[in-house]
Design a protein around this motif. Structure first.
Motif, PDB file in Angstrom:
ATOM      1  N   GLN A 419      62.529  64.725 -30.841  1.00  0.00           N
ATOM      2  CA  GLN A 419      62.604  65.810 -30.122  1.00  0.00           C
ATOM      3  C   GLN A 419      63.508  66.851 -30.988  1.00  0.00           C
ATOM      4  O   GLN A 419      63.552  68.611 -30.608  1.00  0.00           O
ATOM      5  CB  GLN A 419      64.076  66.006 -29.270  1.00  0.00           C
ATOM      6  N   MET A 420      64.668  66.223 -32.034  1.00  0.00           N
ATOM      7  CA  MET A 420      65.717  67.059 -32.948  1.00  0.00           C
ATOM      8  C   MET A 420      64.027  67.977 -33.973  1.00  0.00           C
ATOM      9  O   MET A 420      64.440  68.836 -34.377  1.00  0.00           O
ATOM     10  CB  MET A 420      66.621  66.619 -33.309  1.00  0.00           C
ATOM     11  N   HIS A 421      63.473  66.698 -34.247  1.00  0.00           N
ATOM     12  CA  HIS A 421      61.970  67.549 -35.467  1.00  0.00           C
ATOM     13  C   HIS A 421      61.476  68.597 -34.245  1.00  0.00           C
ATOM     14  O   HIS A 421      60.920  69.780 -34.862  1.00  0.00           O
ATOM     15  CB  HIS A 421      61.394  66.405 -35.439  1.00  0.00           C
ATOM     16  N   ALA A 422      60.892  68.692 -32.822  1.00  0.00           N
ATOM     17  CA  ALA A 422      60.396  69.513 -32.213  1.00  0.00           C
ATOM     18  C   ALA A 422      60.554  71.245 -32.776  1.00  0.00           C
ATOM     19  O   ALA A 422      60.186  72.018 -32.170  1.00  0.00           O
ATOM     20  CB  ALA A 422      59.795  69.012 -31.020  1.00  0.00           C
ATOM     21  N   ASP A 423      62.183  70.639 -32.094  1.00  0.00           N
ATOM     22  CA  ASP A 423      63.710  71.393 -32.013  1.00  0.00           C
ATOM     23  C   ASP A 423      63.469  72.558 -32.944  1.00  0.00           C
ATOM     24  O   ASP A 423      63.733  73.482 -32.708  1.00  0.00           O
ATOM     25  CB  ASP A 423      64.458  71.054 -31.448  1.00  0.00           C
ATOM     26  N   THR A 424      63.639  72.199 -34.149  1.00  0.00           N
ATOM     27  CA  THR A 424      63.773  72.414 -35.103  1.00  0.00           C
ATOM     28  C   THR A 424      62.468  73.423 -35.786  1.00  0.00           C
ATOM     29  O   THR A 424      62.564  74.438 -36.621  1.00  0.00           O
ATOM     30  CB  THR A 424      64.530  71.582 -36.585  1.00  0.00           C
ATOM     31  N   ALA A 425      61.971  72.579 -35.763  1.00  0.00           N
ATOM     32  CA  ALA A 425      60.360  73.191 -36.208  1.00  0.00           C
ATOM     33  C   ALA A 425      59.386  74.301 -35.764  1.00  0.00           C
ATOM     34  O   ALA A 425      59.095  75.063 -35.471  1.00  0.00           O
ATOM     35  CB  ALA A 425      58.900  72.225 -37.203  1.00  0.00           C
ATOM     36  N   GLY A 426      60.496  74.339 -34.144  1.00  0.00           N
ATOM     37  CA  GLY A 426      59.600  75.063 -33.146  1.00  0.00           C
ATOM     38  C   GLY A 426      58.197  74.996 -32.808  1.00  0.00           C
ATOM     39  O   GLY A 426      57.301  75.562 -32.382  1.00  0.00           O
ATOM     40  N   ILE A 427      57.792  73.571 -32.844  1.00  0.00           N
ATOM     41  CA  ILE A 427      56.757  73.465 -32.688  1.00  0.00           C
ATOM     42  C   ILE A 427      56.021  71.925 -32.072  1.00  0.00           C
ATOM     43  O   ILE A 427      56.995  70.879 -31.719  1.00  0.00           O
ATOM     44  CB  ILE A 427      55.554  73.107 -33.850  1.00  0.00           C
ATOM     45  N   ASP A 428      55.183  72.045 -30.904  1.00  0.00           N
ATOM     46  CA  ASP A 428      54.755  70.775 -30.439  1.00  0.00           C
ATOM     47  C   ASP A 428      54.908  69.377 -31.331  1.00  0.00           C
ATOM     48  O   ASP A 428      53.881  69.949 -32.452  1.00  0.00           O
ATOM     49  CB  ASP A 428      53.540  70.845 -30.068  1.00  0.00           C
ATOM     50  N   LEU A 429      54.410  67.759 -30.800  1.00  0.00           N
ATOM     51  CA  LEU A 429      54.144  66.785 -32.094  1.00  0.00           C
ATOM     52  C   LEU A 429      53.123  65.876 -31.087  1.00  0.00           C
ATOM     53  O   LEU A 429      53.689  66.115 -29.762  1.00  0.00           O
ATOM     54  CB  LEU A 429      55.736  66.055 -32.255  1.00  0.00           C
ATOM     55  N   LEU A 430      52.445  65.325 -31.366  1.00  0.00           N
ATOM     56  CA  LEU A 430      51.515  64.790 -30.939  1.00  0.00           C
ATOM     57  C   LEU A 430      51.470  63.683 -30.834  1.00  0.00           C
ATOM     58  O   LEU A 430      51.599  63.434 -32.618  1.00  0.00           O
ATOM     59  CB  LEU A 430      49.809  64.648 -31.320  1.00  0.00           C
ATOM     60  N   ILE A 431      52.260  62.726 -30.140  1.00  0.00           N
ATOM     61  CA  ILE A 431      52.668  61.495 -30.084  1.00  0.00           C
ATOM     62  C   ILE A 431      51.116  60.835 -30.305  1.00  0.00           C
ATOM     63  O   ILE A 431      50.799  60.130 -29.004  1.00  0.00           O
ATOM     64  CB  ILE A 431      53.913  60.136 -29.391  1.00  0.00           C
ATOM     65  N   ILE A 470      55.516  66.265 -27.122  1.00  0.00           N
ATOM     66  CA  ILE A 470      56.903  66.879 -26.967  1.00  0.00           C
ATOM     67  C   ILE A 470      56.691  68.502 -27.201  1.00  0.00           C
ATOM     68  O   ILE A 470      56.376  68.647 -28.223  1.00  0.00           O
ATOM     69  CB  ILE A 470      58.221  66.058 -28.075  1.00  0.00           C
ATOM     70  N   GLU A 471      57.114  69.481 -26.297  1.00  0.00           N
ATOM     71  CA  GLU A 471      57.423  70.158 -26.795  1.00  0.00           C
ATOM     72  C   GLU A 471      58.810  70.680 -26.951  1.00  0.00           C
ATOM     73  O   GLU A 471      59.783  69.987 -26.538  1.00  0.00           O
ATOM     74  CB  GLU A 471      56.839  70.822 -25.346  1.00  0.00           C
ATOM     75  N   PRO A 472      58.696  72.174 -28.010  1.00  0.00           N
ATOM     76  CA  PRO A 472      60.186  71.692 -28.728  1.00  0.00           C
ATOM     77  C   PRO A 472      61.069  72.990 -27.587  1.00  0.00           C
ATOM     78  O   PRO A 472      60.732  73.272 -26.201  1.00  0.00           O
ATOM     79  CB  PRO A 472      59.881  73.306 -29.693  1.00  0.00           C
ATOM     80  N   ASP A 473      61.787  72.237 -27.286  1.00  0.00           N
ATOM     81  CA  ASP A 473      63.327  73.501 -26.221  1.00  0.00           C
ATOM     82  C   ASP A 473      63.362  74.356 -27.069  1.00  0.00           C
ATOM     83  O   ASP A 473      64.106  75.301 -28.247  1.00  0.00           O
ATOM     84  CB  ASP A 473      64.311  72.338 -26.356  1.00  0.00           C
ATOM     85  N   ARG A 474      63.426  75.440 -26.245  1.00  0.00           N
ATOM     86  CA  ARG A 474      63.072  77.207 -27.186  1.00  0.00           C
ATOM     87  C   ARG A 474      64.536  77.653 -27.557  1.00  0.00           C
ATOM     88  O   ARG A 474      65.338  78.097 -28.380  1.00  0.00           O
ATOM     89  CB  ARG A 474      62.237  78.633 -26.638  1.00  0.00           C
ATOM     90  N   GLU A 475      65.368  77.241 -26.604  1.00  0.00           N
ATOM     91  CA  GLU A 475      67.154  77.245 -27.093  1.00  0.00           C
ATOM     92  C   GLU A 475      67.368  77.188 -27.962  1.00  0.00           C
ATOM     93  O   GLU A 475      68.072  77.881 -29.064  1.00  0.00           O
ATOM     94  CB  GLU A 475      67.413  77.388 -25.365  1.00  0.00           C
ATOM     95  N   ASN A 476      67.232  76.002 -27.953  1.00  0.00           N
ATOM     96  CA  ASN A 476      67.639  75.277 -28.892  1.00  0.00           C
ATOM     97  C   ASN A 476      67.327  75.113 -30.600  1.00  0.00           C
ATOM     98  O   ASN A 476      68.066  75.469 -31.512  1.00  0.00           O
ATOM     99  CB  ASN A 476      67.679  73.631 -29.077  1.00  0.00           C
ATOM    100  N   HIS A 477      65.506  75.629 -30.222  1.00  0.00           N
ATOM    101  CA  HIS A 477      65.351  76.487 -31.458  1.00  0.00           C
ATOM    102  C   HIS A 477      66.444  77.462 -31.936  1.00  0.00           C
ATOM    103  O   HIS A 477      65.718  77.368 -33.437  1.00  0.00           O
ATOM    104  CB  HIS A 477      63.563  77.156 -31.444  1.00  0.00           C
ATOM    105  N   GLU A 478      65.734  78.160 -31.870  1.00  0.00           N
ATOM    106  CA  GLU A 478      66.718  79.251 -31.724  1.00  0.00           C
ATOM    107  C   GLU A 478      68.543  79.561 -32.259  1.00  0.00           C
ATOM    108  O   GLU A 478      68.817  79.519 -33.702  1.00  0.00           O
ATOM    109  CB  GLU A 478      67.086  80.712 -30.826  1.00  0.00           C
TER     110      GLU A 478
END
Length: 511
Positions: A419-431, A470-478
């Motif tokens: 989730q941290m990877h998704a939030d920092t990058a701001g993109i979806d992760l496919l598992i 896994i989708e990013p949390d937009r608030e965390n991304h900012e």
């Protein structure tokens, strides 16, 4: 009891920490995996070596154990393929026996040679615009010539880890095109080896030390030799298939072979590998590497040298090696985003991309007496994620947007870190369904060499499946965007001091 399972293939992944064997059927069903560790030595600052005989012993043990678990007979194993850590270099004598220890991929002793090679500006460096990596084979060979002339004089062949395992399996000496294209400046589209470039950098005539047979990824090399059959428990009918660089083989195991697909390979190090269909350069990345996985396509590469390795180092340092690393990472979940004011740089063995600077070192600042072990763990985890996001920033900033990444490797063990990877990058992760994509990719590649599938594309499409997103949390991304600025500013501020310290360390080792 031997099962009635039909034809199977074996993938062998020779990673930094050990060998892993996976047995699959031709539909992509995993029947068994087994692993065996081997040691890495760190004889000097920035150096890392391994014993090639340890690789082979670990491979034999892992294959035998996987076959025992899967309950398959030797006659069912139709093909085997090995990948290896990229640019792990070894010298062979006239009889094909290793000379000394292998120089591991993360070894950066050849940093001065890499800088000199880069300074030539030769056209062969086009796919290394970010700078010549000290990890790669050619700077290491030049280092050996200049610093270990007695060993260099004994060498008859230079190969990589994956080639050595193929040699032990088949008795055939080869040098795979996958890693020579993405690491050795080999370019089939431009006539092969850049002889004038090697002459210019002080390695004139070096190609006579490279095996002439250069198979492509997925090409059959030949049957298992008698020695390997006896030591590994296989038959002489099993086909040995050419593998290559571990992360590039993982793109097969993730089915990220179409233009627009991107793989994120995690483990000791991280790699971001976008597949594209155009000959496009991106400042700060390596590539585009043509035809090294699928013909007619290019792979870009952005890598981080020490990611999981940093977290493993911190876990062992702070816990004395007790419990599992998962428990250490779990502690960080209670720490707020931003690690209570700590900022880290993930440069423990230098930086591969986007700075390509092996004189950089790791850093952690903002410490006070109130900070805890969990705070530091979170800061290191965030540094790795920010390093990945920094690579993606370079890619998207030059007109090649990455909308999602398919993930393989160690990060899959922690949903929190994913989730941290998704939030920092701001993109979806496919598992993917099979997270061990490197060894799975080797098993798929073996199926292609066997002839069960016409191409890597067809095999990956039939054998790889995605299980989650896994989708990013937009608030965390900012919030991470602000931390990214601190990460970049920290690099800029500390880089001159790190270069000075690296020079001091080299001078100390020379005396």
């Amino acid at each position: 009891m031997v099962s009635l399972t039909p034809t199977v293939t074996i993938g062998l992944d020779c990673g930094t920490g050990g060998a892993r064997a996976m047995i699959c059927d031709l539909n992509g069903r995993v029947l068994a995996t087994a692993a065996c560790e081997y040691r890495t030595e760190y004889p000097k600052s920035g150096w890392a070596t391994q014993n090639p005989q340890d690789w082979w012993s670990a491979c034999c043990q892992a294959v035998r154990e996987a076959m025992r678990i899967a309950e398959v007979s030797p006659s069912q194993v139709a093909a085997i393929c090995a990948d290896g850590t990229s640019s792990t270099l070894l010298m062979l004598d006239e009889d094909g026996e290793p000379i000394g220890e292998a120089i591991l991929w993360m070894d950066n002793r050849a940093s001065p040679q890499a800088q000199r090679i880069g300074a030539t500006g030769h056209p062969a460096l086009r796919r290394s615009r970010a700078g010549v990596s000290a990890e790669t084979a050619i700077p290491k060979i030049l280092w050996l010539k200049e610093n270990r002339p007695e060993l260099y004089a004994r060498a008859r062949w230079f190969i990589e880890l994956a080639d050595f395992i193929a040699l032990r399996l088949s008795g055939e000496l080869t040098l795979g095109q996958n890693h020579t294209i993405n690491r050795w400046f080999y370019s089939p589209r431009d006539g092969g080896w850049p002889e004038d470039f090697f002459e210019r950098i002080g390695l004139g005539g070096i190609t006579r030390f490279f095996p002439e047979r250069m198979p492509v990824l997925g090409e059959a090399i030949g049957p298992v030799c008698a020695m390997a059959a006896a030591e590994m428990g296989l038959t002489r009918q099993t086909i040995v298939v050419c593998g290559g660089t571990d992360a590039y083989v993982a793109t097969v195991g993730l089915n990220t072979l179409k233009p627009g697909d991107t793989a994120l390979i995690t483990g000791t190090s991280h790699l971001v590998l976008p597949t594209i269909d155009a000959d496009v350069e991106i400042l700060g990345l390596f590539g585009p590497h043509p035809d090294c996985v699928a013909p007619g396509r290019y792979v870009m590469e952005g890598g981080q040298v020490s990611t999981g390795a940093v977290l493993r180092w911190w876990h062992e340092l702070s816990n004395g090696g007790g419990a599992g690393i998962e428990a250490t990472l779990h502690e960080a979940e209670a720490v707020p985003l931003g690690a209570n004011g700590l900022v880290a740089l993930d440069f423990w063995q230098g930086n591969r991309n986007p700075y390509t600077d092996y004189d950089l070192q790791g850093a952690l600042w903002g410490m006070t007496l109130k900070h805890t072990r969990a705070d530091i763990t979170r800061a290191l985890m965030e540094a790795v994620c920010l390093g990945t996001a920094n690579i993606l920033r370079c890619i998207s900033g030059q007109g090649l947007p990455v909308n999602s990444m398919t993930v393989a490797g160690a990060a899959l063990r922690s949903r929190f870190w994913l989730q941290m990877h998704a939030d920092t990058a701001g993109i979806d992760l496919l598992i993917p369904e099979v997270g061990e994509a490197t060894v799975f990719g080797a098993a798929i590649t073996a199926a292609v060499g066997l002839g069960a599938y016409a191409s890597l594309d067809e095999a990956a499409r039939k054998m790889v499946r995605i299980r989650d997103r896994i989708e990013p949390d937009r608030e965390n991304h900012e919030r991470y965007r602000a931390l990214m600025e601190l990460y970049i500013q920290t690099h800029s501020a500390l880089s001159p001091l790190m270069h000075d310290m690296a020079e001091r360390s080299r001078s100390a080792m020379a005396t």
